[in-house]
Write an enzyme that holds these catalytic residues in place. Structure first.
Site, PDB file in Angstrom:
ATOM      1  N   THR A  26       0.844  -1.196   0.000  1.00 45.62           N
ATOM      2  CA  THR A  26       0.000   0.000   0.000  1.00 45.62           C
ATOM      3  C   THR A  26       0.878   1.244   0.000  1.00 45.62           C
ATOM      4  OG1 THR A  26      -1.815  -1.116   1.112  1.00 45.62           O
ATOM      5  CG2 THR A  26      -1.712   1.276   1.343  1.00 45.62           C
ATOM      6  N   HIS A 176      -6.465 -11.252  -1.959  1.00 46.42           N
ATOM      7  CA  HIS A 176      -5.729 -10.976  -0.720  1.00 46.42           C
ATOM      8  C   HIS A 176      -6.455 -11.654   0.440  1.00 46.42           C
ATOM      9  CE1 HIS A 176      -3.136  -9.230   2.122  1.00 46.42           C
ATOM     10  NE2 HIS A 176      -3.361  -7.940   1.949  1.00 46.42           N
ATOM     11  N   ASN A 179      -3.082 -10.852   6.136  1.00 47.02           N
ATOM     12  CA  ASN A 179      -2.808  -9.574   6.822  1.00 47.02           C
ATOM     13  C   ASN A 179      -4.017  -8.936   7.508  1.00 47.02           C
ATOM     14  OD1 ASN A 179      -0.364 -10.104   5.686  1.00 47.02           O
ATOM     15  ND2 ASN A 179      -0.176  -8.169   4.584  1.00 47.02           N
ATOM     16  N   TYR A 181      -7.244  -8.666   6.624  1.00 48.77           N
ATOM     17  CA  TYR A 181      -8.335  -8.071   5.857  1.00 48.77           C
ATOM     18  C   TYR A 181      -9.482  -9.083   5.713  1.00 48.77           C
ATOM     19  CZ  TYR A 181      -4.855  -4.483   5.383  1.00 48.77           C
ATOM     20  OH  TYR A 181      -3.922  -3.525   5.687  1.00 48.77           O
ATOM     21  N   ASN A 236      -3.227  -6.370  12.233  1.00 49.43           N
ATOM     22  CA  ASN A 236      -4.615  -5.890  12.258  1.00 49.43           C
ATOM     23  C   ASN A 236      -5.458  -6.628  13.292  1.00 49.43           C
ATOM     24  OD1 ASN A 236      -4.637  -3.689  10.427  1.00 49.43           O
ATOM     25  ND2 ASN A 236      -4.634  -5.101   8.689  1.00 49.43           N
TER      26      ASN A 236
END
Length: 358
Positions: A26, A176, A179, A181, A236
């Protein structure tokens, strides 16, 4: 001894000129409406020497946005912006996949359509804060998706993949699932407290990711689809204790699809080895922060059979000609961490190549 890092490889229907993959990162340089900018075209074209570029996470819907100025792939303007990127990369002989990233609960009402709450498998608020257009703000409690809404999100992924390949010009897409998400939120028991078919057992928690991947493969062809996983990654605020069972279920479901690759962010070595044994297709390993980026270190991953290709992140930020620098054993530029997320072209497209430095 000749390095295998610089030997050709095959992913699905693609021939790659080396085995070095630019990992998705990102950078927050898209326009406010999610359309890729001219600077993004320059950034990716500078790094076209990678065997494969995987772009930064790109939201498949407006609800999937997690941070300011991240690109989207859910309307024609965004697809056209990405087409400028892919055309330029292809002109340099590069190959490029789009990463489809739905942030789920890792978002904020200020980034959501009509200021709504972010969505998630369950109404479990993440610890900590999220970066917004107004600076850091506390995470909010997300709204749990209804069962029929989950099916609609799966369809959004498939349509985004179609846009990416047919209109955006991408060679393929990466789902994805890592991580912290949305797909990872379904996998992890700390964020998935559902009692419908998407919750409970490891197989049920794997269902969302498997349905998304199958739908994406149906939209663009399995040979153009990869999946990224990060076993036991707590990023996260993910709580995941049943790692071996969950990823066994994931790989068992992905294996029959005939995907282009599986991309694993290195976690517990035993889990990487478990996935390697169960997965018959090409495997990309991202050593994350466990290894310095040197030819010898990356070659060792290939030589020991843990990976068919190796993904590198931060070294590609600071070294647009990273492949050449590794080939000739040149020093690497150091990355300016203060410019990683958003800002100007400084720290984005102004890192010198070897020729420019000379």
């Amino acid at each position: 001894m000749t390095s295998s890092l610089f030997s050709p490889a095959t992913l699905g229907s693609l021939q790659l000129r080396n085995r070095l993959v630019m990992a998705p990162m990102t950078r927050n340089r898209a326009a406010a409406d999610g359309v890729p900018t001219e600077s993004m075209t320059t950034y990716y074209t500078q790094r076209a020497g990678a065997g494969l570029i995987v772009t930064e996470g790109t939201q498949p819907s407006a609800v999937g946005q997690g941070y300011p100025n991240t690109p989207g792939i859910h309307n024609a303007e965004q697809a056209a912006g990405w087409r400028r990127v892919t055309d330029a990369v292809h002109e340099q002989g590069g190959r490029i996949y789009l990463q489809l990233m739905h942030a789920g609960r890792i978002s904020h009402p200020s980034l959501q359509p009509d200021g709504g709450r972010p969505v998630a498998p369950s109404a479990v608020r993440p610890a900590g804060q999220v970066f917004t257009t107004e600076g850091l703000q506390d995470f909010v409690e997300p709204r749990a998706l209804e069962t029929e809404e989950v099916e609609a999100v799966v369809a959004e992924f498939a349509e985004a993949a179609r846009l990416a390949v047919e209109e955006g010009g991408f060679d393929g897409v990466e789902v994805h699932g890592a991580n912290g998400y949305l797909p990872h939120q379904f996998l992890a028991e700390g964020t998935n407290q559902r009692t419908d078919r998407y919750g409970g057992s490891a197989e049920n928690r794997a269902r969302f990711l498997l349905e998304v991947t199958a739908a994406v493969a149906g939209a663009v062809g399995a040979e153009r689809v990869g999946v990224r996983l990060s076993p036991a990654n707590s990023f996260n605020d993910i709580v995941e204790h049943e790692t071996e069972d969950v990823y066994a279920a994931v790989v068992a479901g992905l294996e029959p699809l005939g995907l282009a690759y599986l991309h694993v962010v290195e976690g517990p070595p035993a889990v990487t080895e478990q996935i390697r044994r169960a997965w018959s297709g090409p495997m990309i390993v991202n050593p994350a922060f466990s290894l310095a980026t040197t030819t010898d270190n990356l070659d060792a991953l290939l030589a020991h059979g843990r990976a068919d290709l190796v993904a590198v992140g931060r070294a590609f930020i600071a070294n647009p000609d990273l492949v050449r620098r590794l080939e000739v054993d040149a020093d690497l530029n150091l990355a300016d961490e203060s410019s990683f997320y958003g800002g100007t072209d400084a720290g984005y497209i102004d890192y010198p190549t070897l020729d420019q430095a000379a």
